[in-house]
Design a protein around this motif. Structure first.
Motif, short mmCIF file in Angstrom:
data_model
loop_
_atom_site.label_atom_id
_atom_site.label_comp_id
_atom_site.label_asym_id
_atom_site.label_seq_id
_atom_site.Cartn_x
_atom_site.Cartn_y
_atom_site.Cartn_z
N GLY A 12 43.60 45.94 27.46
CA GLY A 12 43.74 47.30 27.74
C GLY A 12 42.66 47.39 29.06
O GLY A 12 41.83 46.83 29.34
N THR A 13 42.86 48.85 29.43
CA THR A 13 41.56 49.06 30.46
C THR A 13 40.25 49.44 29.77
O THR A 13 39.31 49.26 30.82
N ARG A 47 33.13 41.16 36.23
CA ARG A 47 33.80 40.70 37.33
C ARG A 47 35.18 41.40 37.36
O ARG A 47 35.69 41.71 38.45
N ILE A 48 35.71 41.66 36.37
CA ILE A 48 36.92 42.50 36.47
C ILE A 48 37.02 43.97 36.82
O ILE A 48 37.64 44.57 37.72
N LEU A 49 35.85 44.54 36.46
CA LEU A 49 35.61 45.85 36.70
C LEU A 49 35.13 45.89 38.24
O LEU A 49 35.55 47.06 38.70
N GLN A 55 35.72 47.10 44.67
CA GLN A 55 35.08 46.43 45.42
C GLN A 55 35.55 45.23 46.17
O GLN A 55 36.47 44.92 45.86
N GLN A 56 34.82 44.92 47.33
CA GLN A 56 35.36 43.69 48.05
C GLN A 56 35.37 42.57 47.47
O GLN A 56 34.65 42.28 46.50
N GLU A 244 41.50 52.49 38.96
CA GLU A 244 41.32 52.25 40.28
C GLU A 244 41.38 53.76 40.83
O GLU A 244 40.89 53.96 42.05
N TYR A 245 41.58 54.82 39.87
CA TYR A 245 41.49 55.97 40.18
C TYR A 245 40.28 56.84 39.60
O TYR A 245 39.45 57.26 40.22
N PHE A 246 40.55 56.97 38.18
CA PHE A 246 39.37 57.57 37.50
C PHE A 246 38.32 56.38 36.87
O PHE A 246 38.44 55.91 35.95
#
Length: 372
Positions: A12-13, A47-49, A55-56, A244-246
């Motif tokens: 999960g997230t 890396r996933i975060l 991030q680019q 990607e939002y919170f």
């Protein structure tokens, strides 16, 4: 559905581990038989975060993450098989959700991205695998999320009681099981995600155990009101969201107007953001007799106590009390969804996702088992 043993794999997230479950499934029964939690490498998590928070990055990094996550999920399945002393031939299929790195269902070109190469999962485990569950629902105009409410309805719905199932993972989401009404479900907003990130930043710990750090602080009501004024909380369902939002950038922007707050007061306010945004939505749905809670948040006594206080007259209980492990709920759901896909049965609920039709979900990655 084809009766048999199925494996569900969920990351999960929160990125706190890979949950793997074994379940015996047929048309009327989902019986959990084993569970295994596989560690998530810290370097891979970082890396996933970086990708999840905008991030680019490069196509090369996306490809590497897809490969490494596929290997990680296959290793997690291998850990469960070793624990249960089962062979690949004993398993009818794997449902592998993959790792969500971006979810953007409301843009001009809606899409969602889960990484973890299911070709590698199937090849390394030698078990038929089902993955990429969300995009077929989105192809028919849906949010692609949440998908677990169909499972909630199948295993927790009753004809004589108003129930709401609450999952508190990185993001919190609810499923309404109201007799005589369509099932509804959507993301209410942050679950553990912002609290975990804030804890890591200030205490170098992955999460606030039992909510004790939040308990030591005081809720800043002005900050809470500002955060709750975010447009997401006022949007009608169907809706879904993610990291990607919170994320920490969102939180940093919120804190710009509140310099000098003690870190523990911010943590207390973030916990209140989670519980108030949930309880407001439960109330808007007409309330319920039982709020059944699963996910990591169900183990946080501060969250559970605040929900009970904010929802008088509602029993707030973990789903474990009703026979389903709150820790394994989502992995179980994707084992069940895999069984439905392999049987050619629909897995989405248009009343939840907003899709214009029911549809079979996911893509199937078969294997050819050679004779000994």
């Amino acid at each position: 559905m084809r009766s048999g043993r199925y494996i569900g794999v969920m990351s999960g997230t929160s990125l706190d581990g890979v949950d793997v479950v074994l379940a015996a499934i047929n048309d009327s029964v989902v019986a959990q038989q084993a569970a295994y939690s596989h560690p998530f490498p810290h370097a891979l998590k970082k890396r996933i975060l970086a990708v999840c928070q905008g991030q680019q990055t490069t196509l090369s990094e996306i490809g590497r993450l897809d490969y490494e996550l596929g290997t990680l999920f296959a290793d997690a399945v291998g850990g469960l098989l070793a624990q249960t002393r089962l062979n690949p031939q004993d398993i009818a299929g794997i449902g592998c959700h993959g790792q969500t790195v971006w979810h953007e269902p409301d843009s001009e070109t809606p899409f969602t991205m889960q990484l973890g190469d299911n070709n590698r999962v199937a090849a390394l485990t030698n078990i038929m695998t089902v993955g990429d569950f969300r995009r077929r629902d989105m192809a028919y105009g849906g949010q692609g999320a949440p998908l677990v409410p169909a499972f909630h309805q199948a295993v927790l719905g009753v004809a004589d009681e108003k129930r709401i199932i609450l999952n508190i993972g990185g993001i919190a989401n609810i499923t309404t099981l109201i007799p005589g009404a369509e099932v509804r479900g959507y993301d209410t907003g942050p679950g553990n995600m912002l609290m975990d990130s804030w804890t890591w930043r200030h205490r170098a710990e992955p999460y606030d155990k039992d909510g004790e750090w939040a308990k030591s602080g005081h809720v800043n009501q002005d900050l809470l009101a500002q955060m709750l004024s975010d447009p997401y909380f006022r949007r009608p369902a169907p809706k879904s969201t993610g990291r990607e939002y919170f994320n920490m950038q969102w939180l940093t922007t919120q804190l710009d107007n509140f310099p000098g707050l003690k870190p523990e007061d911010v943590q207390a306010t973030l916990l209140a953001l989670t519980t108030v945004s949930i309880s407001e939505q439960v109330t808007l749905c007409g309330g319920c007799e039982r709020l059944l809670v699963c996910g990591g948040g169900a183990r946080n006594p501060q969250i559970m106590a605040q929900l009970s206080a904010q929802l008088p007259g509602t029993e707030v209980s973990p789903t474990d009390k009703y026979g389903l492990s709150g820790d394994d709920m989502e992995a179980l759901a994707f084992a069940w969804l895999a069984a439905r896909t392999l049987a050619g049965e629909p897995g989405n609920l248009p009343s939840v996702t907003g899709a214009d039709r029911e549809t079979v979900l996911g893509a199937v990655y078969p294997v050819i088992r050679r004779l000994p």
